[in-house]
Design an enzyme around this catalytic site. Structure first.
Site, PDB file in Angstrom:
ATOM      1  N   THR A  10      29.920  38.115  32.420  1.00  0.00           N
ATOM      2  CA  THR A  10      30.435  38.982  31.358  1.00  0.00           C
ATOM      3  C   THR A  10      29.310  39.714  30.624  1.00  0.00           C
ATOM      4  O   THR A  10      29.446  40.885  30.270  1.00  0.00           O
ATOM      5  CB  THR A  10      31.232  38.139  30.338  1.00  0.00           C
ATOM      6  N   THR A  11      28.184  39.025  30.405  1.00  0.00           N
ATOM      7  CA  THR A  11      27.055  39.606  29.688  1.00  0.00           C
ATOM      8  C   THR A  11      26.480  40.818  30.416  1.00  0.00           C
ATOM      9  O   THR A  11      25.860  41.690  29.801  1.00  0.00           O
ATOM     10  CB  THR A  11      25.966  38.531  29.481  1.00  0.00           C
TER      11      THR A  11
ATOM     12  N   TYR B  96      44.152  37.137  29.905  1.00  0.00           N
ATOM     13  CA  TYR B  96      45.276  37.997  29.516  1.00  0.00           C
ATOM     14  C   TYR B  96      46.634  37.460  29.972  1.00  0.00           C
ATOM     15  O   TYR B  96      47.586  37.424  29.200  1.00  0.00           O
ATOM     16  CB  TYR B  96      45.084  39.436  30.031  1.00  0.00           C
TER      17      TYR B  96
ATOM     18  N   TYR C  92      34.688  28.680  34.845  1.00  0.00           N
ATOM     19  CA  TYR C  92      34.225  29.132  33.536  1.00  0.00           C
ATOM     20  C   TYR C  92      35.385  29.109  32.551  1.00  0.00           C
ATOM     21  O   TYR C  92      36.356  29.844  32.703  1.00  0.00           O
ATOM     22  CB  TYR C  92      33.641  30.546  33.691  1.00  0.00           C
TER      23      TYR C  92
ATOM     24  N   ARG D 295      37.679  34.525  25.116  1.00  0.00           N
ATOM     25  CA  ARG D 295      37.826  35.765  25.879  1.00  0.00           C
ATOM     26  C   ARG D 295      39.097  35.791  26.729  1.00  0.00           C
ATOM     27  O   ARG D 295      39.638  36.853  27.007  1.00  0.00           O
ATOM     28  CB  ARG D 295      36.605  35.984  26.778  1.00  0.00           C
TER      29      ARG D 295
ATOM     30  N   LYS E 195      31.367  25.768  33.430  1.00  0.00           N
ATOM     31  CA  LYS E 195      30.685  26.367  32.288  1.00  0.00           C
ATOM     32  C   LYS E 195      31.669  26.274  31.134  1.00  0.00           C
ATOM     33  O   LYS E 195      32.683  26.984  31.108  1.00  0.00           O
ATOM     34  CB  LYS E 195      30.304  27.825  32.571  1.00  0.00           C
TER      35      LYS E 195
ATOM     36  N   ILE F 173      24.329  27.812  30.647  1.00  0.00           N
ATOM     37  CA  ILE F 173      24.210  29.207  31.085  1.00  0.00           C
ATOM     38  C   ILE F 173      24.174  30.004  29.791  1.00  0.00           C
ATOM     39  O   ILE F 173      25.176  30.096  29.082  1.00  0.00           O
ATOM     40  CB  ILE F 173      25.357  29.638  32.003  1.00  0.00           C
TER      41      ILE F 173
END
Length: 291
Positions: free
Chosen positions: A46-47, A109, A135, A140, A164, A206
């Site tokens: 995502t980063t 979502y 993850y 998010r 994660k 991470i």
């Protein structure tokens, strides 16, 4: 899976002023991580703003990182989404030769049930022989992976080797650590609680702040893994304020501001993200200079 014990970083994608990819900045960034004790690199998480990159740009980013890394550190590739069939297809059609594992986010979502999350990752695991790090980031995705679901996946899918965990919930993290199979890794996805998670039996992190402060953060994690609590917490409290700063106006705007201060790359981001405010930029710059 000792290669994923320690400090991994979620690499940003540096941009030029015209928003094109800054490949020179990407090279400096990768070398900065390797030169300062980072254990592995996460590509297009995502980063890295993958939602705003074209397919061709993603391929170019992967190619550059593979070239610069030159086999020095393990590489993890982000492949995830909320359409299970599309995620499976992407895994099956991607050249994973140079990657040691896949980082795959829980479906966002759609807000699936725990059974839906389980079946999603079971299908993802069946699509490849590569190791998979699931993850969990409810902030998010709008849905939490329960400890029971994570442990079930760990027991049922041989190539799901780690989570994660970024729910920001130490009680949940400890439940996973308590119930997990012996070799399964619980990796922090939340910089602020990394050290407590490591001391509770976690495998490392991470990180985002680790990208800007790789030497300090990787040293802290290593000290935690060695049980040197007092020395590790000394570093934790030295860097804690910077963790709040880099997330104050969203990720990766904050970490890009820090990397600009360090003269590694610019702080450019792509819409709908915007740069850190001038006030925050000054706070980050002051922190780096004083550290």
């Amino acid at each position: 899976m000792q290669k994923f014990v320690g400090t991994g970083v979620a690499l940003i994608t540096p941009f030029n002023e015209d928003k094109s990819i800054d490949f020179d900045g990407l090279e400096r960034l990768v070398n900065y991580q390797i030169d300062n004790g980072i254990n592995y690199l996460v590509v297009l998480g995502t980063t890295g703003e993958p939602a705003t990159l074209s397919k061709e740009e993603k391929e170019a980013v992967k190619k550059k990182i593979i070239e610069v890394n030159n086999g020095r550190l393990p590489l993890v590739l982000g492949i995830g989404g909320n359409n299970t069939a599309a995620v499976v297809n992407e895994i099956q059609t991607t050249d994973l030769t140079n990657f040691d594992a896949i980082l795959s986010v829980s479906p966002y979502y759609n807000k699936p049930t725990q059974e839906g999350i389980y079946q999603h990752f079971k299908a993802v695991a069946a699509a490849t022989d590569k190791s998979i790090i699931v993850y969990n980031v409810p902030g998010r995705t709008s849905s939490n992976m329960a400890p029971e679901t994570i442990v079930r996946l760990a027991n049922d899918c041989n190539n799901i080797i780690a989570v994660k965990e970024a729910a920001g919930d130490m009680v949940q993290a400890m439940k996973i650590i308590q119930q997990k199979p012996k070799d399964f890794l619980v990796i922090s996805g939340d910089d602020m609680v990394t050290l407590p998670m490591v001391l509770a039996g976690g495998a490392g992190v991470i990180s985002v702040i680790g990208e800007g402060l790789p030497k300090e953060f990787s040293t802290m994690v290593q000290l935690g893994l060695e049980g040197k609590n007092e020395e590790a917490y000394k570093i934790h409290y030295q860097v804690a304020d910077s963790i709040d700063m880099i997330f104050a106006e969203g990720n990766p705007a904050g970490i890009k501001s820090m990397l600009q201060t360090l003269e590694i790359c610019s702080d450019e981001v792509r819409l709908p993200l915007v740069k850190a405010s001038e006030k925050l930029q000054k706070e980050i710059a002051n922190f780096v200079q004083n550290l």
